[in-house]
Design a protein around this motif. Structure first.
Motif, PDB file in Angstrom:
ATOM      1  N   LYS A  26       6.879  74.663  26.798  1.00  0.00           N
ATOM      2  CA  LYS A  26       7.036  75.125  25.374  1.00  0.00           C
ATOM      3  C   LYS A  26       8.621  73.897  24.740  1.00  0.00           C
ATOM      4  O   LYS A  26       9.405  74.028  25.969  1.00  0.00           O
ATOM      5  N   PHE A  27       8.213  73.416  23.709  1.00  0.00           N
ATOM      6  CA  PHE A  27       9.336  72.353  23.541  1.00  0.00           C
ATOM      7  C   PHE A  27       9.344  72.806  21.495  1.00  0.00           C
ATOM      8  O   PHE A  27       8.212  72.532  21.012  1.00  0.00           O
ATOM      9  N   LEU A  28      10.479  73.033  21.133  1.00  0.00           N
ATOM     10  CA  LEU A  28      10.743  73.066  19.541  1.00  0.00           C
ATOM     11  C   LEU A  28      11.055  72.437  19.219  1.00  0.00           C
ATOM     12  O   LEU A  28      11.476  70.969  19.633  1.00  0.00           O
ATOM     13  N   HIS A  29       9.889  71.481  18.366  1.00  0.00           N
ATOM     14  CA  HIS A  29      10.326  70.016  17.736  1.00  0.00           C
ATOM     15  C   HIS A  29      10.931  70.170  16.069  1.00  0.00           C
ATOM     16  O   HIS A  29       9.763  71.339  15.433  1.00  0.00           O
ATOM     17  N   THR A  30      11.659  69.709  15.979  1.00  0.00           N
ATOM     18  CA  THR A  30      12.446  69.557  14.805  1.00  0.00           C
ATOM     19  C   THR A  30      12.847  67.971  13.866  1.00  0.00           C
ATOM     20  O   THR A  30      11.743  66.710  14.746  1.00  0.00           O
ATOM     21  N   PHE A  31      13.001  68.133  12.817  1.00  0.00           N
ATOM     22  CA  PHE A  31      13.056  66.715  11.961  1.00  0.00           C
ATOM     23  C   PHE A  31      14.675  67.120  11.359  1.00  0.00           C
ATOM     24  O   PHE A  31      14.873  68.231  10.998  1.00  0.00           O
ATOM     25  N   GLU A  32      14.437  66.279  10.663  1.00  0.00           N
ATOM     26  CA  GLU A  32      15.595  66.178   9.816  1.00  0.00           C
ATOM     27  C   GLU A  32      15.583  65.577   8.348  1.00  0.00           C
ATOM     28  O   GLU A  32      14.540  64.785   8.245  1.00  0.00           O
TER      29      GLU A  32
END
Length: 165
Positions: A26-32
């Motif tokens: 699992k990987f938590l995708h983040t953005f700015e």
């Protein structure tokens, strides 16, 4: 006794291993979120490497913003701000090397019923980009923009002929 503790250990490993593997996959995708401007210039935006430095740049309205930090903006046609409760004259933007010179150009589809124009990349030189009219009246964005931008290579000759007229 030793044999039963080995069995218990083996069972514990077999039960927890899938949980560990599942957690690792699992990987938590983040953005700015980056706000380019507080002025309304266009309905949409596009991306491409306009200055060919390897970083993605953003086109929004009359400006393109150099990546990767998008803090330096470059005007490629005269800026005209719009009220937020009105439509702009820049409905759709696309980045594509229209004239096949190796430098990405910008295609702008205006408000429905207005013109579609492509702006020729000046190849790193400062200043406004040369506009080339594709068609004076576009009633639907669909007729100006191919479904697949890769089809633009086949339509370059049409764009060049329209620009020459």
């Amino acid at each position: 006794m030793r044999q039963s503790s080995l069995i218990v250990t083996a069972l514990m490993v077999s039960w927890t291993a899938p949980l560990t593997l599942a957690a690792e996959s699992k990987f938590l995708h983040t953005f700015e979120r980056i706000q380019l401007t507080n002025v309304f210039f266009s309905e949409g935006a596009a991306i491409g490497d306009l200055n060919r430095d390897g970083a993605v740049d953003i086109v929004s309205g009359p400006y393109w913003y150099a990546g990767p930090d998008f803090t330096k903006r470059h005007e490629y046609y005269p800026a005209k701000p719009f009220q937020i409760d009105e439509y702009s004259d820049n409905f759709l933007s696309f980045v594509h090397d229209v004239n096949d010179d190796g430098w990405p150009d910008i295609l702008v589809v205006g408000f429905p019923g207005k013109e579609a124009t492509w702006f020729q990349n000046p190849q790193g030189k400062p200043g406004l980009w040369t506009p080339h009219l594709i068609h004076a009246t576009i009633d639907s964005a669909v007729c100006a923009v191919p479904r697949d931008l890769r089809q633009m290579r086949a339509r370059r000759e049409f764009f060049r002929r329209q620009s020459a007229q």
